[in-house]
Design a protein around this motif. Structure first.
Motif, PDB file in Angstrom:
ATOM      1  N   TYR A 486       0.847  -1.186   0.000  1.00  0.00           N
ATOM      2  CA  TYR A 486       0.000   0.000   0.000  1.00  0.00           C
ATOM      3  C   TYR A 486       0.882   1.235   0.000  1.00  0.00           C
ATOM      4  O   TYR A 486       1.701   1.431   0.899  1.00  0.00           O
ATOM      5  CB  TYR A 486      -0.906   0.014   1.231  1.00  0.00           C
ATOM      6  CG  TYR A 486      -1.828   1.205   1.266  1.00  0.00           C
ATOM      7  CD1 TYR A 486      -2.920   1.284   0.405  1.00  0.00           C
ATOM      8  CD2 TYR A 486      -1.589   2.258   2.151  1.00  0.00           C
ATOM      9  CE1 TYR A 486      -3.762   2.380   0.427  1.00  0.00           C
ATOM     10  CE2 TYR A 486      -2.419   3.360   2.183  1.00  0.00           C
ATOM     11  CZ  TYR A 486      -3.518   3.420   1.309  1.00  0.00           C
ATOM     12  OH  TYR A 486      -4.343   4.521   1.332  1.00  0.00           O
ATOM     13  N   ASP A 487       0.735   2.083  -1.021  1.00  0.00           N
ATOM     14  CA  ASP A 487       1.498   3.323  -1.159  1.00  0.00           C
ATOM     15  C   ASP A 487       0.782   4.418  -0.391  1.00  0.00           C
ATOM     16  O   ASP A 487      -0.249   4.934  -0.834  1.00  0.00           O
ATOM     17  CB  ASP A 487       1.631   3.691  -2.632  1.00  0.00           C
ATOM     18  CG  ASP A 487       2.632   4.823  -2.846  1.00  0.00           C
ATOM     19  OD1 ASP A 487       2.751   5.683  -1.969  1.00  0.00           O
ATOM     20  OD2 ASP A 487       3.294   4.834  -3.904  1.00  0.00           O
ATOM     21  N   ILE A 488       1.334   4.761   0.780  1.00  0.00           N
ATOM     22  CA  ILE A 488       0.668   5.704   1.670  1.00  0.00           C
ATOM     23  C   ILE A 488       0.635   7.120   1.091  1.00  0.00           C
ATOM     24  O   ILE A 488      -0.262   7.906   1.393  1.00  0.00           O
ATOM     25  CB  ILE A 488       1.345   5.707   3.062  1.00  0.00           C
ATOM     26  CG1 ILE A 488       0.479   6.417   4.081  1.00  0.00           C
ATOM     27  CG2 ILE A 488       2.733   6.303   2.990  1.00  0.00           C
ATOM     28  CD1 ILE A 488       0.962   6.256   5.506  1.00  0.00           C
ATOM     29  N   GLU A 489       1.602   7.452   0.243  1.00  0.00           N
ATOM     30  CA  GLU A 489       1.635   8.796  -0.334  1.00  0.00           C
ATOM     31  C   GLU A 489       0.603   8.957  -1.450  1.00  0.00           C
ATOM     32  O   GLU A 489      -0.063   9.991  -1.557  1.00  0.00           O
ATOM     33  CB  GLU A 489       3.037   9.091  -0.878  1.00  0.00           C
ATOM     34  CG  GLU A 489       4.098   9.197   0.215  1.00  0.00           C
ATOM     35  CD  GLU A 489       5.469   9.535  -0.353  1.00  0.00           C
ATOM     36  OE1 GLU A 489       5.591   9.597  -1.596  1.00  0.00           O
ATOM     37  OE2 GLU A 489       6.403   9.737   0.444  1.00  0.00           O
ATOM     38  N   LYS A 490       0.482   7.918  -2.286  1.00  0.00           N
ATOM     39  CA  LYS A 490      -0.489   8.000  -3.391  1.00  0.00           C
ATOM     40  C   LYS A 490      -1.870   7.497  -2.994  1.00  0.00           C
ATOM     41  O   LYS A 490      -2.829   7.618  -3.754  1.00  0.00           O
ATOM     42  CB  LYS A 490       0.024   7.179  -4.576  1.00  0.00           C
ATOM     43  CG  LYS A 490       1.321   7.718  -5.164  1.00  0.00           C
ATOM     44  CD  LYS A 490       1.765   6.865  -6.337  1.00  0.00           C
ATOM     45  CE  LYS A 490       3.061   7.397  -6.939  1.00  0.00           C
ATOM     46  NZ  LYS A 490       3.524   6.557  -8.072  1.00  0.00           N
ATOM     47  N   ASN A 491      -1.951   6.876  -1.806  1.00  0.00           N
ATOM     48  CA  ASN A 491      -3.218   6.361  -1.293  1.00  0.00           C
ATOM     49  C   ASN A 491      -3.793   5.284  -2.223  1.00  0.00           C
ATOM     50  O   ASN A 491      -4.993   5.227  -2.465  1.00  0.00           O
ATOM     51  CB  ASN A 491      -4.229   7.503  -1.109  1.00  0.00           C
ATOM     52  CG  ASN A 491      -5.378   7.089  -0.200  1.00  0.00           C
ATOM     53  OD1 ASN A 491      -5.211   6.259   0.695  1.00  0.00           O
ATOM     54  ND2 ASN A 491      -6.551   7.665  -0.445  1.00  0.00           N
ATOM     55  N   SER A 494      -0.088  -0.740  -4.724  1.00  0.00           N
ATOM     56  CA  SER A 494       0.858  -0.831  -5.829  1.00  0.00           C
ATOM     57  C   SER A 494       1.586  -2.168  -5.785  1.00  0.00           C
ATOM     58  O   SER A 494       1.478  -2.931  -4.808  1.00  0.00           O
ATOM     59  CB  SER A 494       1.888   0.299  -5.763  1.00  0.00           C
ATOM     60  OG  SER A 494       1.272   1.558  -5.904  1.00  0.00           O
TER      61      SER A 494
END
Length: 574
Positions: A486-491, A494
């Motif tokens: 889970y890409d925390i910046e892009k929400n 991935s």
């Protein structure tokens, strides 16, 4: 003189048994040992028989799939390529360039030339060829060391940009590069002048001398061009120093390289112009062949004697003797008329049935247990080290090498080795618990008296061990694997392909003589399905000095734990 200012000698190591470990290619890594056993002022010490040993513990992860069941001694020795040679003669640039130095190859070549004008002999021919090759070896060392020093100086501009912005720093770089190149060209000119003098006597002397002088000249010009390219490219990569004008020094390098190219055209050497891949292939092959031919002057001949078959025959004979001993009572009963009955017949059948099994069991027990336990006295291989580089063309045995390999149980590994293996885990979950352990020992004895009596310059030894890891790759997973996260910046969720690697840890134990304390070194070979990814020095040898006591051991442990490997620049950082 550039070289004499920066380095008194090419091989100036103060360590008696120095070691360097590096990746050779995707499939092989190698360990190089420089044994400087004649670097002593004591005559008694110099002429003693010398001995050193190298032990290696290979800690192989279970999932690599290599074990004593599927990996034999023969396979191990096929993967292990070891050879021994003399180090490049310990001479500095001034000594080689000095016309009055009786040990300079240039001086000896000129002296031989005068002798060949009035007489010809096979010994003089051999000496001339040897000296030409030694000059090529020395030039190779000078160019390596000089290029390394120039690169170091250029790279200082990256760290000291405020100094580099001054005209003084630029002038210093230009001066050092020009001095390095001019010194090299000056000694090249001396050699080429001598070569031309020999060629004038072409009809009177052995043609092999002319051929070898030309080959050394050809090798030198290729090596020089490579150094020019390295220095030139090193300067051009300083992208953060665009405000410094390196045009003058770059133009100087190009002009000298252009003149060297014209010389190659005149001499009919390889010259790249509108070349095809076939030309490049030919150059690569020819350059490698010439290099090997020149460096033969340093190589020693190794004669192998494999002992495994001999030991198997010995143990088989002992097993047969034990079986015969057991069968003798039954045989006596057969021939004795006084012994009859079913019980005697039953004993005879039992003895005959188990005779062959006892012979085989005895052979396996003796071979696997006794020989493994006393492996120092029963090596797998004995190698005689022969020196055939002497000017008289004769061979002389100057040493002996013994090798041994076996799989070890983890409980039988030395405590010091186990302690070193337990340091610096990547993941603290007892990763070494299920490893297979291969133990390899190499013991070398040298007759320093025979070496010193035969050579004045080729004295110290370079011992090289190269290991091929292809057998370790067969059961490895694909080099990359998919990871979902889970890409925390892009929400968003991935995925990516992450490298899948394995760690082969190897601990080396070095010892000189019988009474000196050993030193240790640990490396980590990072592997994937395609081969070696990189090599990491987990515990530098310098951190484990001689004379390890308990208190020193504990102190070192703390120091070592503070060291980590930087994969970007492949170095140890504190």
């Amino acid at each position: 003189m550039f070289f004499s200012r920066h380095s008194s000698k090419i091989n100036d190591s103060k360590i008696a048994l120095d070691s360097r470990i590096e990746v050779h290619d995707k499939s092989q890594f190698e360990v190089k040992f420089d044994y400087n056993f004649l670097n002593t002022t004591s005559k008694e010490e110099k002429y003693r028989r010398k001995k050193y040993s190298i032990e290696a513990y290979f800690f192989i992860p279970k999932n690599v799939g290599v074990s004593s069941i599927n990996y034999t001694k023969s396979q191990f020795y096929n993967d292990l390529h070891a050879y021994i040679r003399f180090q490049t003669p310990d001479m500095n640039f001034n000594e080689v360039n000095d016309d009055n130095n009786i040990h300079s190859p240039l001086r000896i070549l000129k002296t031989n030339l005068e002798k060949l004008k009035v007489m010809n002999s096979e010994e003089l021919d051999n000496i001339s060829i040897t000296e030409a090759k030694l000059f090529g070896c020395l030039i190779n060392g000078f160019l390596k060391e000089g290029t390394k020093q120039i690169k170091r100086l250029i790279n200082q501009a990256t760290y000291y940009k405020n100094i580099a912005n001054s005209q003084g720093f630029l002038n210093l770089i230009e001066k050092e590069i020009k001095t390095f190149i001019n010194d090299t060209l000056a000694i090249y000119d001396k050699y080429r002048a001598i070569r031309r003098e020999y060629e004038k006597l072409e009809s009177l002397i052995n043609q092999n001398i002319i051929i070898n002088l030309k080959l050394v000249d050809e090798y030198n010009t290729y090596r020089l061009e490579n150094s020019f390219a390295v220095i030139h490219n090193e300067i051009e990569t300083l992208t953060n120093l665009k405000d410094i004008d390196f045009k003058n020094v770059l133009d100087f390098i190009k002009d000298v390289a252009s003149n060297e190219s014209k010389y190659r055209i005149e001499q009919n050497f390889i010259f790249f112009k509108n070349s095809t891949s076939v030309n490049y292939e030919y150059f690569s092959y020819r350059f490698s062949a010439i290099k090997k031919h020149i460096f033969q002057v340093l190589y020693l001949d190794i004669r192998h004697i494999k002992n495994e078959k001999k030991y198997k025959n010995m143990t088989a004979a002992l097993g047969a003797g034990l079986a015969a001993l057991m069968y003798m009572p039954a045989q006596w009963m057969i021939t004795s008329k006084s012994q009859t009955g079913l019980s005697v017949l039953f004993m005879i059948i039992i003895a005959y049935t188990f005779k062959d099994r006892l012979k085989e069991f005895s052979r396996e027990f003796l071979f696997d247990k006794i020989l493994n336990r006393f492996h120092k006295y029963f090596p797998d291989n004995e190698l005689f080290i022969q020196d055939y580089t002497q000017d008289n063309g004769k061979k002389s045995i100057i040493g002996k090498c013994r090798e041994y390999m076996k799989f070890l149980n983890k409980d039988s590994v030395e405590k010091d080795i186990t302690k070193l293996r337990n340091l610096n885990h990547i993941v603290d979950i007892d990763e070494e618990k299920y490893e297979e352990v291969i133990y390899y020992r190499k013991e070398v004895r040298l007759s320093s008296k025979r070496i010193a009596n035969s050579h004045h310059r080729r004295t110290n030894i370079k011992d090289i061990i190269r290991f091929n890891i292809n057998e370790f790759l067969a059961k490895l997973d694909n080099p990359t694997g998919k990871i979902n996260f889970y890409d925390i910046e892009k929400n968003i969720f991935s995925s990516l392909k992450a490298p899948k690697v394995y760690h082969l840890n190897i601990i080396f134990k070095y010892k000189i003589g019988d009474y000196n304390e050993p030193s240790y070194q640990r490396i980590r070979v990072v592997l994937d399905k395609n081969g070696i990814v990189r090599l990491e020095e987990v515990i530098p040898r310098s951190k484990f000095s001689l004379g390890m006591g308990k208190l020193i051991e504990e102190k070192m442990e703390e120091e070592i734990l503070s060291y980590n490997f930087d994969p970007e620049n492949e170095s140890i950082i504190n």
